[in-house]
Design a protein around this motif. Structure first.
Motif, PDB file in Angstrom:
ATOM      1  N   SER A  93      56.799  16.143  31.325  1.00  0.00           N
ATOM      2  CA  SER A  93      57.785  16.740  32.233  1.00  0.00           C
ATOM      3  C   SER A  93      57.222  17.077  33.620  1.00  0.00           C
ATOM      4  CB  SER A  93      58.378  17.999  31.600  1.00  0.00           C
ATOM      5  OG  SER A  93      57.338  18.917  31.324  1.00  0.00           O
ATOM      6  N   ILE A  94      55.878  17.078  33.777  1.00  0.00           N
ATOM      7  CA  ILE A  94      55.322  17.400  35.114  1.00  0.00           C
ATOM      8  C   ILE A  94      55.558  16.243  36.088  1.00  0.00           C
ATOM      9  CG2 ILE A  94      53.590  19.099  34.377  1.00  0.00           C
ATOM     10  CD1 ILE A  94      51.519  16.864  34.255  1.00  0.00           C
ATOM     11  N   PRO A  95      55.510  16.535  37.391  1.00  0.00           N
ATOM     12  CA  PRO A  95      55.747  15.483  38.394  1.00  0.00           C
ATOM     13  C   PRO A  95      54.714  14.357  38.322  1.00  0.00           C
ATOM     14  CG  PRO A  95      55.816  17.661  39.414  1.00  0.00           C
ATOM     15  CD  PRO A  95      55.311  17.856  38.022  1.00  0.00           C
ATOM     16  N   ILE A  96      55.190  13.158  38.597  1.00  0.00           N
ATOM     17  CA  ILE A  96      54.335  11.970  38.537  1.00  0.00           C
ATOM     18  C   ILE A  96      54.413  11.215  39.865  1.00  0.00           C
ATOM     19  CG2 ILE A  96      53.979   9.710  37.446  1.00  0.00           C
ATOM     20  CD1 ILE A  96      53.365  11.862  35.467  1.00  0.00           C
ATOM     21  N   ILE A  97      53.223  10.857  40.352  1.00  0.00           N
ATOM     22  CA  ILE A  97      53.123  10.039  41.564  1.00  0.00           C
ATOM     23  C   ILE A  97      52.496   8.706  41.173  1.00  0.00           C
ATOM     24  CG2 ILE A  97      51.937   9.832  43.796  1.00  0.00           C
ATOM     25  CD1 ILE A  97      51.884  12.958  43.822  1.00  0.00           C
ATOM     26  N   LEU A  98      53.007   7.617  41.708  1.00  0.00           N
ATOM     27  CA  LEU A  98      52.329   6.332  41.532  1.00  0.00           C
ATOM     28  C   LEU A  98      51.478   6.083  42.768  1.00  0.00           C
ATOM     29  CD1 LEU A  98      54.939   3.837  40.010  1.00  0.00           C
ATOM     30  CD2 LEU A  98      53.166   5.175  38.839  1.00  0.00           C
ATOM     31  N   MET A  99      50.241   5.658  42.535  1.00  0.00           N
ATOM     32  CA  MET A  99      49.322   5.443  43.648  1.00  0.00           C
ATOM     33  C   MET A  99      48.708   4.060  43.555  1.00  0.00           C
ATOM     34  SD  MET A  99      46.197   7.866  44.803  1.00  0.00           S
ATOM     35  CE  MET A  99      45.244   7.568  46.284  1.00  0.00           C
ATOM     36  N   GLY A 100      48.709   3.350  44.681  1.00  0.00           N
ATOM     37  CA  GLY A 100      48.095   2.023  44.678  1.00  0.00           C
ATOM     38  C   GLY A 100      48.218   1.368  46.037  1.00  0.00           C
ATOM     39  N   TYR A 101      47.687   0.167  46.126  1.00  0.00           N
ATOM     40  CA  TYR A 101      47.665  -0.546  47.399  1.00  0.00           C
ATOM     41  C   TYR A 101      48.969  -1.301  47.625  1.00  0.00           C
ATOM     42  CZ  TYR A 101      42.812   0.825  47.542  1.00  0.00           C
ATOM     43  OH  TYR A 101      41.669   1.574  47.580  1.00  0.00           O
ATOM     44  N   VAL A 102      49.209  -1.649  48.880  1.00  0.00           N
ATOM     45  CA  VAL A 102      50.535  -2.113  49.269  1.00  0.00           C
ATOM     46  C   VAL A 102      50.869  -3.526  48.779  1.00  0.00           C
ATOM     47  CG1 VAL A 102      49.914  -3.054  51.565  1.00  0.00           C
ATOM     48  CG2 VAL A 102      52.174  -2.044  51.207  1.00  0.00           C
ATOM     49  N   ASN A 103      49.862  -4.404  48.635  1.00  0.00           N
ATOM     50  CA  ASN A 103      50.216  -5.793  48.339  1.00  0.00           C
ATOM     51  C   ASN A 103      50.972  -5.989  47.017  1.00  0.00           C
ATOM     52  OD1 ASN A 103      50.233  -8.557  49.292  1.00  0.00           O
ATOM     53  ND2 ASN A 103      48.899  -8.978  47.559  1.00  0.00           N
ATOM     54  N   PRO A 104      50.530  -5.359  45.924  1.00  0.00           N
ATOM     55  CA  PRO A 104      51.330  -5.510  44.696  1.00  0.00           C
ATOM     56  C   PRO A 104      52.773  -5.008  44.869  1.00  0.00           C
ATOM     57  CG  PRO A 104      49.164  -4.627  44.163  1.00  0.00           C
ATOM     58  CD  PRO A 104      49.269  -4.635  45.663  1.00  0.00           C
ATOM     59  N   VAL A 105      52.964  -3.971  45.695  1.00  0.00           N
ATOM     60  CA  VAL A 105      54.319  -3.442  45.931  1.00  0.00           C
ATOM     61  C   VAL A 105      55.157  -4.463  46.700  1.00  0.00           C
ATOM     62  CG1 VAL A 105      55.650  -1.585  46.996  1.00  0.00           C
ATOM     63  CG2 VAL A 105      53.434  -1.078  45.925  1.00  0.00           C
ATOM     64  N   ILE A 106      54.534  -5.087  47.708  1.00  0.00           N
ATOM     65  CA  ILE A 106      55.249  -6.111  48.484  1.00  0.00           C
ATOM     66  C   ILE A 106      55.666  -7.264  47.573  1.00  0.00           C
ATOM     67  CG2 ILE A 106      54.976  -7.885  50.286  1.00  0.00           C
ATOM     68  CD1 ILE A 106      53.144  -5.920  51.772  1.00  0.00           C
ATOM     69  N   GLN A 107      54.752  -7.688  46.695  1.00  0.00           N
ATOM     70  CA  GLN A 107      55.070  -8.824  45.827  1.00  0.00           C
ATOM     71  C   GLN A 107      56.158  -8.461  44.811  1.00  0.00           C
ATOM     72  OE1 GLN A 107      53.913 -11.561  46.981  1.00  0.00           O
ATOM     73  NE2 GLN A 107      52.571 -10.438  48.361  1.00  0.00           N
ATOM     74  N   TYR A 108      56.142  -7.222  44.341  1.00  0.00           N
ATOM     75  CA  TYR A 108      57.173  -6.769  43.393  1.00  0.00           C
ATOM     76  C   TYR A 108      58.521  -6.666  44.095  1.00  0.00           C
ATOM     77  CZ  TYR A 108      58.971  -4.187  39.328  1.00  0.00           C
ATOM     78  OH  TYR A 108      59.665  -3.797  38.209  1.00  0.00           O
ATOM     79  N   GLY A 109      58.461  -6.403  45.401  1.00  0.00           N
ATOM     80  CA  GLY A 109      59.663  -6.139  46.195  1.00  0.00           C
ATOM     81  C   GLY A 109      59.781  -4.643  46.397  1.00  0.00           C
ATOM     82  N   VAL A 110      59.754  -4.197  47.645  1.00  0.00           N
ATOM     83  CA  VAL A 110      59.700  -2.770  47.931  1.00  0.00           C
ATOM     84  C   VAL A 110      60.917  -2.036  47.359  1.00  0.00           C
ATOM     85  CG1 VAL A 110      59.538  -1.044  49.760  1.00  0.00           C
ATOM     86  CG2 VAL A 110      58.384  -3.237  50.027  1.00  0.00           C
ATOM     87  N   ALA A 111      62.100  -2.586  47.604  1.00  0.00           N
ATOM     88  CA  ALA A 111      63.326  -1.926  47.143  1.00  0.00           C
ATOM     89  C   ALA A 111      63.357  -1.874  45.617  1.00  0.00           C
ATOM     90  CB  ALA A 111      64.543  -2.675  47.672  1.00  0.00           C
ATOM     91  N   GLN A 112      62.991  -2.991  45.004  1.00  0.00           N
ATOM     92  CA  GLN A 112      62.974  -3.097  43.547  1.00  0.00           C
ATOM     93  C   GLN A 112      61.968  -2.113  42.948  1.00  0.00           C
ATOM     94  OE1 GLN A 112      65.142  -4.743  42.041  1.00  0.00           O
ATOM     95  NE2 GLN A 112      64.347  -4.447  39.957  1.00  0.00           N
ATOM     96  N   PHE A 113      60.800  -2.019  43.608  1.00  0.00           N
ATOM     97  CA  PHE A 113      59.732  -1.125  43.150  1.00  0.00           C
ATOM     98  C   PHE A 113      60.211   0.331  43.179  1.00  0.00           C
ATOM     99  CE2 PHE A 113      56.092   1.637  44.015  1.00  0.00           C
ATOM    100  CZ  PHE A 113      55.169   1.230  43.054  1.00  0.00           C
ATOM    101  N   CYS A 114      60.840   0.713  44.278  1.00  0.00           N
ATOM    102  CA  CYS A 114      61.296   2.103  44.419  1.00  0.00           C
ATOM    103  C   CYS A 114      62.387   2.420  43.391  1.00  0.00           C
ATOM    104  CB  CYS A 114      61.829   2.349  45.831  1.00  0.00           C
ATOM    105  SG  CYS A 114      60.529   2.306  47.081  1.00  0.00           S
ATOM    106  N   LYS A 115      63.280   1.465  43.217  1.00  0.00           N
ATOM    107  CA  LYS A 115      64.385   1.655  42.279  1.00  0.00           C
ATOM    108  C   LYS A 115      63.849   1.837  40.861  1.00  0.00           C
ATOM    109  CE  LYS A 115      68.608  -0.742  40.930  1.00  0.00           C
ATOM    110  NZ  LYS A 115      68.318  -1.789  39.929  1.00  0.00           N
ATOM    111  N   LYS A 116      62.917   0.974  40.494  1.00  0.00           N
ATOM    112  CA  LYS A 116      62.332   1.011  39.158  1.00  0.00           C
ATOM    113  C   LYS A 116      61.553   2.315  38.953  1.00  0.00           C
ATOM    114  CE  LYS A 116      61.845  -1.017  35.325  1.00  0.00           C
ATOM    115  NZ  LYS A 116      62.967  -1.401  34.477  1.00  0.00           N
ATOM    116  N   ALA A 117      60.782   2.712  39.976  1.00  0.00           N
ATOM    117  CA  ALA A 117      59.978   3.939  39.880  1.00  0.00           C
ATOM    118  C   ALA A 117      60.886   5.141  39.622  1.00  0.00           C
ATOM    119  CB  ALA A 117      59.156   4.126  41.148  1.00  0.00           C
ATOM    120  N   ALA A 118      61.976   5.204  40.373  1.00  0.00           N
ATOM    121  CA  ALA A 118      62.906   6.325  40.211  1.00  0.00           C
ATOM    122  C   ALA A 118      63.550   6.294  38.829  1.00  0.00           C
ATOM    123  CB  ALA A 118      63.972   6.258  41.301  1.00  0.00           C
ATOM    124  N   GLU A 119      63.902   5.104  38.404  1.00  0.00           N
ATOM    125  CA  GLU A 119      64.548   4.918  37.108  1.00  0.00           C
ATOM    126  C   GLU A 119      63.710   5.478  35.943  1.00  0.00           C
ATOM    127  OE1 GLU A 119      66.461   0.910  37.227  1.00  0.00           O
ATOM    128  OE2 GLU A 119      65.498   0.770  35.248  1.00  0.00           O
TER     129      GLU A 119
END
Lengths: 256, 393
Positions: free
Chosen positions: A90-116
């Motif tokens: 239940s504690i807050p969670i942050i995802l941390m990492g470098y930008v290239n995997p996020v770009i390849q996943y798709g920024v919008a898709q990544f954010c949506k999935k993370a929130a989900e």
């Protein structure tokens, strides 16, 4: 408000946050570790997703990221594992990492999935401020994710003001300009630096990371800031203890 | 310049400065000062005088007669191999050491693949009496032993990069980590047109002397203002960018950039970035890089350590995307054969990197009067062991 913002609004002090790499030491360890850390008293967590060329990381975290990759960790696997996150943690969670995997996943898709799956914030150290503002900010905001930005002792006051403006949760204060895993040198310079930031009366609280490896450095950080983040020391602990899940309480006990 | 960098550090969709905050002050200092410093008259005078008296510039533009006969066009070699230290890398090293001194830096770090940039950097540090640390992949240290010895003799410390593929990309990672840990007293002399802005522009400007001279020299040779083709090999792309620079706006000039296909583009052992890569971020800039679907950088392969890099400079990525230059590739075998051919037809043993550009001549078809300039970016002394092992001399 996301969980991180709620935590910071609660006024709770001496926050202890732990960083670890998803998929290290074994592929399936991600949620077990999160659960054990919450039970042991960690206030929020950063879960690292792997990248092959982590230029801001020292040997300990580099090794964990490479091991995670070798274990088969990637963003798809991670989001699959995190599907059960909010059933167990239940504690807050942050995802941390470098930008290239996020770009390849798709920024919008990544954010949506993370929130989900119930993630509250992102730390992407090599995402520049201009690109964040123009290309990423909306996707984070749309998904109620906080963007956490780094500040070092060399960051100018003007830039810190700008970072403060762009932040909606906390600012990640690096104890020194350094890669991860170097030990914190206690010095007058550190007090001067923390004092300088404190005197700026920023709207966001600050959390100190890099070089927090024992009670002394944790307490020094908490003296001027809302809390501290332990990264390499915990990753090293995971690598050195096969029965790490049973010892996480002991590890947290080293700090508070 | 139509194809130059914009105020934000981008070439079209590529470039920028994707760096962690720890590097921001260094990069910002460079960004704010590099144009003013390099446009300063005292800087220009010293740069030009060192290029002339120390490097031996201008490097000749040589009409390679037997090559010309073989390929049915006028083939000119821009002889960067005749520079002091044996390649074009010294042009940039001189420029950056003068810049570092003016920024008050006391320590220099560099990455190197084939060792040519490491040697060039060690050389200019010796020249100026500045501490020099060169990061080099463990694999490259083995295959380029003579250059490692050269760097040590010049007083540099060579640090093996033992992470990842233990080649140029990993040496670059280690150099960046060093810079993060030593932000105040250290300047990082990046050896190619890669990295965060302003490096790609800065290095291209220092290397642009290649095309500035070649353009004049071609006119002296032929009376023509412009060549029909300009060719160069590309790893990160510094000799190619230097060779293209003053021809970019001359749209009639066809630019050909030759990447390393390794054992073949589709064999899984290749460094042909534009053929195999996708857009993403590597070493601080948005560019084209070889990567997995998940965004992990793929370990490239080429027999040539200088081309064994999974990305290309952002300006190259732009020129590729808008089709201003053509990006092609050559295998290890083709390159080594071209190296032998150049040795025996022209009496010039080229670096294996350079041999990739020469090898592509076999695949071109020219008109009789075409003028073709190839950047002979480096000499092959450092590659003798590889040539010997391959041909069994």
């Amino acid at each position: 408000m996301n969980r991180l913002q709620t935590l910071f609004a609660s006024g709770k002090k001496d926050l202890l946050s732990i960083y670890y790499t998803a998929g290290y030491p074994s592929l399936g360890s991600t949620l077990d570790i999160a659960e054990a850390l919450e039970k042991a008293g960690a206030d929020f967590l950063e879960i690292g997703f792997p990248y092959s060329d982590p230029v801001a990381d020292g040997p300990t975290i580099q090794h964990s990221l490479q091991t995670a990759l070798d274990n088969g960790m990637d963003l798809h696997v991670l989001f699959g594992q995190l599907a059960d996150l909010r059933k167990r943690v239940s504690i807050p969670i942050i995802l941390m990492g470098y930008v290239n995997p996020v770009i390849q996943y798709g920024v919008a898709q990544f954010c949506k999935k993370a929130a989900e799956v119930g993630v509250d914030g992102l730390i992407i150290p090599d995402l520049p401020m201009y690109e964040y503002e123009t290309l990423y900010k909306k996707d984070l905001a749309d998904n109620n994710l906080s963007n956490i930005i780094l500040v070092t002792p060399q960051t100018s006051d003007e830039r810190i003001r700008k970072i403060d403006e762009l932040s909606d949760c906390f600012i990640y204060l690096l104890s020194s300009a350094s890669i991860t895993g170097n030990s914190l040198k206690m010095s007058d310079g550190l007090d001067t630096y923390f004092k300088r930031i404190e005197d700026m009366r920023l709207k966001n609280p600050t959390i100190v990371g890099f070089g927090i490896a024992d009670r002394t450095s944790y307490q020094k950080a908490c003296q001027y800031n809302r809390g501290a983040i332990v990264g390499s020391a915990f990753v090293k602990f995971l690598g050195e203890n096969e029965d790490y899940l049973n010892k996480i309480g002991e590890f947290i006990g080293r700090f508070k | 310049m139509k194809y130059g960098v914009n105020d934000l550090g981008y070439y079209g969709d590529f470039g920028g400065a994707y760096i962690p905050e720890m590097l921001y002050p260094n990069i910002e200092e460079l960004r704010q000062q590099y144009m003013a410093i390099t446009n300063d008259k005292a800087f220009k005078d010293e740069f030009e005088s060192l290029l002339k008296d120390y490097v031996g510039r201008p490097s000749p533009l040589y009409l390679a007669k037997r090559f010309s006969e073989r390929y049915g066009a006028n083939i000119f070699f821009k002889r960067e191999d005749l520079n002091h230290t044996g390649s074009h890398k010294i042009n940039n090293a001189i420029g950056q050491i003068l810049l570092a001194i003016r920024l008050g830096k006391k320590r220099i770090i560099a990455e190197t693949g084939a060792g040519q940039h490491g040697v060039a950097t060690a050389t200019v540090c010796a020249l100026k009496g500045i501490e020099c640390v060169v990061y080099m992949g463990e694999v490259d240290i083995e295959r380029q032993a003579p250059n490692v010895a050269r760097m040590k003799m010049l007083g540099a410390t060579v640090v093996p990069a033992t992470s990842g593929s233990k080649t140029l990309k990993d040496a670059t990672n280690e150099a960046m980590r060093d810079w993060i840990n030593n932000p105040v007293d250290t300047h990082y002399i990046i050896g190619s047109v890669v990295g965060p802005y302003p490096y790609p522009d800065m290095v291209a400007r220092f290397q642009s002397i290649i095309s500035e001279e070649a353009k004049k020299q071609l006119t002296e040779h032929t009376g023509k203002q412009l060549p029909d083709y300009v060719m160069a090999c590309v790893g990160g792309g510094s000799n190619a960018m230097g060779m293209f620079y003053h021809f970019l706006d001359d749209e009639s000039v066809k630019l050909v950039a030759v990447e390393a296909a390794g054992k073949g583009v589709d064999t899984g052992h290749s460094a042909a970035t534009t053929a195999l890569g996708r857009e993403g971020v590597l070493h601080g800039s948005r560019t084209i890089l070889m990567q997995t679907d998940d965004g992990q950088v793929v370990e490239p392969y080429s027999i040539s350590a200088g081309l064994d890099y999974p990305g290309i400079g952002p300006q190259h990525a732009h020129l590729h995307k808008i089709h201003r230059a053509e990006y092609v590739s050559i295998t290890d075998d083709e390159a080594l054969q071209a190296g032998l051919l150049c040795s025996q037809l022209e009496g010039i043993i080229p670096a294996i990197e350079t041999a990739h550009a020469l090898a592509y001549l076999e695949k071109m078809s020219f008109k009789k009067d075409d003028n073709v300039i190839i950047c002979l970016s480096g000499r092959g002394d450092k590659d003798l062991t590889t040539y010997i092992n391959y041909f069994g001399f």
